[in-house]
Design an enzyme around this catalytic site. Structure first.
Site, PDB file in Angstrom:
ATOM      1  N   GLU A 229      -7.769  -8.650   6.703  1.00  0.00           N
ATOM      2  CA  GLU A 229      -8.494  -9.457   7.689  1.00  0.00           C
ATOM      3  C   GLU A 229      -8.017 -10.917   7.752  1.00  0.00           C
ATOM      4  O   GLU A 229      -8.500 -11.700   8.564  1.00  0.00           O
ATOM      5  CB  GLU A 229      -9.993  -9.437   7.382  1.00  0.00           C
ATOM      6  CG  GLU A 229     -10.682  -8.118   7.647  1.00  0.00           C
ATOM      7  CD  GLU A 229     -10.373  -7.049   6.606  1.00  0.00           C
ATOM      8  OE1 GLU A 229     -10.284  -5.868   6.960  1.00  0.00           O
ATOM      9  OE2 GLU A 229     -10.214  -7.416   5.412  1.00  0.00           O
TER      10      GLU A 229
ATOM     11  N   PHE B  55     -11.843  -9.489  -1.635  1.00  0.00           N
ATOM     12  CA  PHE B  55     -11.404  -8.346  -2.436  1.00  0.00           C
ATOM     13  C   PHE B  55     -10.482  -8.834  -3.552  1.00  0.00           C
ATOM     14  O   PHE B  55      -9.651  -9.711  -3.345  1.00  0.00           O
ATOM     15  CB  PHE B  55     -10.671  -7.335  -1.549  1.00  0.00           C
ATOM     16  CG  PHE B  55     -10.472  -5.999  -2.190  1.00  0.00           C
ATOM     17  CD1 PHE B  55     -11.516  -5.103  -2.314  1.00  0.00           C
ATOM     18  CD2 PHE B  55      -9.233  -5.628  -2.681  1.00  0.00           C
ATOM     19  CE1 PHE B  55     -11.333  -3.864  -2.912  1.00  0.00           C
ATOM     20  CE2 PHE B  55      -9.032  -4.395  -3.281  1.00  0.00           C
ATOM     21  CZ  PHE B  55     -10.089  -3.507  -3.401  1.00  0.00           C
TER      22      PHE B  55
ATOM     23  N   HIS C  14      -2.063   3.150   0.526  1.00  0.00           N
ATOM     24  CA  HIS C  14      -2.900   2.096   1.087  1.00  0.00           C
ATOM     25  C   HIS C  14      -2.300   0.714   0.810  1.00  0.00           C
ATOM     26  O   HIS C  14      -2.356  -0.192   1.656  1.00  0.00           O
ATOM     27  CB  HIS C  14      -4.307   2.185   0.483  1.00  0.00           C
ATOM     28  CG  HIS C  14      -5.260   1.149   1.004  1.00  0.00           C
ATOM     29  ND1 HIS C  14      -5.764   1.180   2.288  1.00  0.00           N
ATOM     30  CD2 HIS C  14      -5.790   0.043   0.423  1.00  0.00           C
ATOM     31  CE1 HIS C  14      -6.567   0.150   2.476  1.00  0.00           C
ATOM     32  NE2 HIS C  14      -6.599  -0.565   1.352  1.00  0.00           N
TER      33      HIS C  14
ATOM     34  N   ARG D   7      -0.200 -14.791 -12.552  1.00  0.00           N
ATOM     35  CA  ARG D   7       0.111 -15.695 -11.454  1.00  0.00           C
ATOM     36  C   ARG D   7      -1.105 -16.418 -10.899  1.00  0.00           C
ATOM     37  O   ARG D   7      -0.992 -17.182  -9.939  1.00  0.00           O
ATOM     38  CB  ARG D   7       0.806 -14.904 -10.329  1.00  0.00           C
ATOM     39  CG  ARG D   7       2.184 -14.428 -10.726  1.00  0.00           C
ATOM     40  CD  ARG D   7       2.666 -13.245  -9.896  1.00  0.00           C
ATOM     41  NE  ARG D   7       4.037 -12.874 -10.252  1.00  0.00           N
ATOM     42  CZ  ARG D   7       4.356 -12.161 -11.338  1.00  0.00           C
ATOM     43  NH1 ARG D   7       3.402 -11.726 -12.154  1.00  0.00           N
ATOM     44  NH2 ARG D   7       5.622 -11.890 -11.606  1.00  0.00           N
TER      45      ARG D   7
ATOM     46  N   SER E 274      -7.467  -8.771   2.367  1.00  0.00           N
ATOM     47  CA  SER E 274      -6.202  -9.340   2.853  1.00  0.00           C
ATOM     48  C   SER E 274      -5.854  -8.860   4.261  1.00  0.00           C
ATOM     49  O   SER E 274      -5.178  -9.564   5.014  1.00  0.00           O
ATOM     50  CB  SER E 274      -5.065  -8.978   1.889  1.00  0.00           C
ATOM     51  OG  SER E 274      -5.264  -9.593   0.628  1.00  0.00           O
TER      52      SER E 274
ATOM     53  N   VAL F   6      -3.213  -8.092  -3.488  1.00  0.00           N
ATOM     54  CA  VAL F   6      -3.137  -6.648  -3.268  1.00  0.00           C
ATOM     55  C   VAL F   6      -2.437  -6.034  -4.470  1.00  0.00           C
ATOM     56  O   VAL F   6      -1.295  -6.382  -4.777  1.00  0.00           O
ATOM     57  CB  VAL F   6      -2.363  -6.315  -1.972  1.00  0.00           C
ATOM     58  CG1 VAL F   6      -2.423  -4.816  -1.706  1.00  0.00           C
ATOM     59  CG2 VAL F   6      -2.919  -7.094  -0.784  1.00  0.00           C
ATOM     60  N   ILE F   7      -3.128  -5.156  -5.160  1.00  0.00           N
ATOM     61  CA  ILE F   7      -2.593  -4.533  -6.370  1.00  0.00           C
ATOM     62  C   ILE F   7      -2.300  -3.067  -6.084  1.00  0.00           C
ATOM     63  O   ILE F   7      -3.147  -2.340  -5.544  1.00  0.00           O
ATOM     64  CB  ILE F   7      -3.583  -4.675  -7.537  1.00  0.00           C
ATOM     65  CG1 ILE F   7      -3.835  -6.176  -7.816  1.00  0.00           C
ATOM     66  CG2 ILE F   7      -3.057  -3.979  -8.787  1.00  0.00           C
ATOM     67  CD1 ILE F   7      -4.906  -6.439  -8.842  1.00  0.00           C
TER      68      ILE F   7
END
Length: 220
Positions: free
Chosen positions: A122, A86, A152, A191, A120, A145-146
């Protein structure tokens, strides 16, 4: 017995203010008992000092040893990278940076194994399984993760953070947290090879250092 006189401060009876040994004249050891050293002085500058205790000799103030990890890997040590699919635009870039850094630090390409998971959330279960196998010096978890408009984001970040930490603590194998948690896509891109460099390289550096440190600790 040598004393660390530069580190000794106490109060003079004449002034009641902290002064150093050097300002009050020469010292003579009058009694030594266990770790307590009782001192008296040849007065100078008009000071007359009280007795002091709990002054430790130089030999007792120096640590026996200091340990840290290596910046290059020991030959033959294998590393695992678990990467989330993802937000692959970010995670693929982090993965490449991580692999390049491993090689730069002396890790052979065939000693780097890569495992893909859906997201993420998992990462921890595969990371713990790999760490428990005994095949790897360290495991790196890569994800991105955004933050969106719902909660969520918080759920995924919390679960992955705790899961990755526990994977390392429960197995004794370093499991590196390599999940970017960003407010927006721009921060993540910065990043992942952008203007702030590639954090993937840092993840590999941490893995190498921690793997070598753990081995040193095991030999104590």
């Amino acid at each position: 017995m040598a004393l660390l006189s530069q580190n000794i401060t106490f109060s003079c009876t004449s002034t009641k203010r902290p002064v150093s040994v050097s300002s009050c004249g020469s010292l003579r050891v009058s009694k030594v008992a266990s770790n307590n050293v009782f001192l008296k002085t040849v007065p100078s500058k008009g000071y007359v000092m009280n007795s002091i205790s709990h002054v430790t000799s130089k030999s007792k103030m120096v640590a026996k040893a200091s340990y840290s990890g290596n910046i290059t890997s020991t030959a033959g040590v294998k590393y695992a990278i678990v990467v989330a699919q993802f937000n692959s635009l970010i995670t693929k870039a982090l993965l490449e940076g991580c692999k390049e850094s491993f090689v730069f630090r002396g890790v052979a390409e065939n000693d780097i194994d890569v495992f893909s998971v859906p997201g993420s959330f998992e990462l921890p279960v595969i990371a713990k399984t790999l760490a428990s196998s005994g095949k790897y010096g360290a495991v790196v978890c890569i994800g991105a993760v955004i933050k969106g408009a719902t909660s969520h984001y918080d759920a995924v970040v919390g679960a992955s953070t705790n899961g990755i930490m526990n994977a390392g603590v429960n197995t004794g194998v370093p499991v590196v947290f390599g999940v970017l948690t960003c407010e927006n896509l721009e921060q993540a891109l910065d990043r992942a090879g952008g203007k702030l460099g590639n954090k993937g390289a840092e993840f590999a550096a941490v893995a190498v250092e921690m793997a070598s440190l753990v081995e040193k600790v095991k030999k104590l």
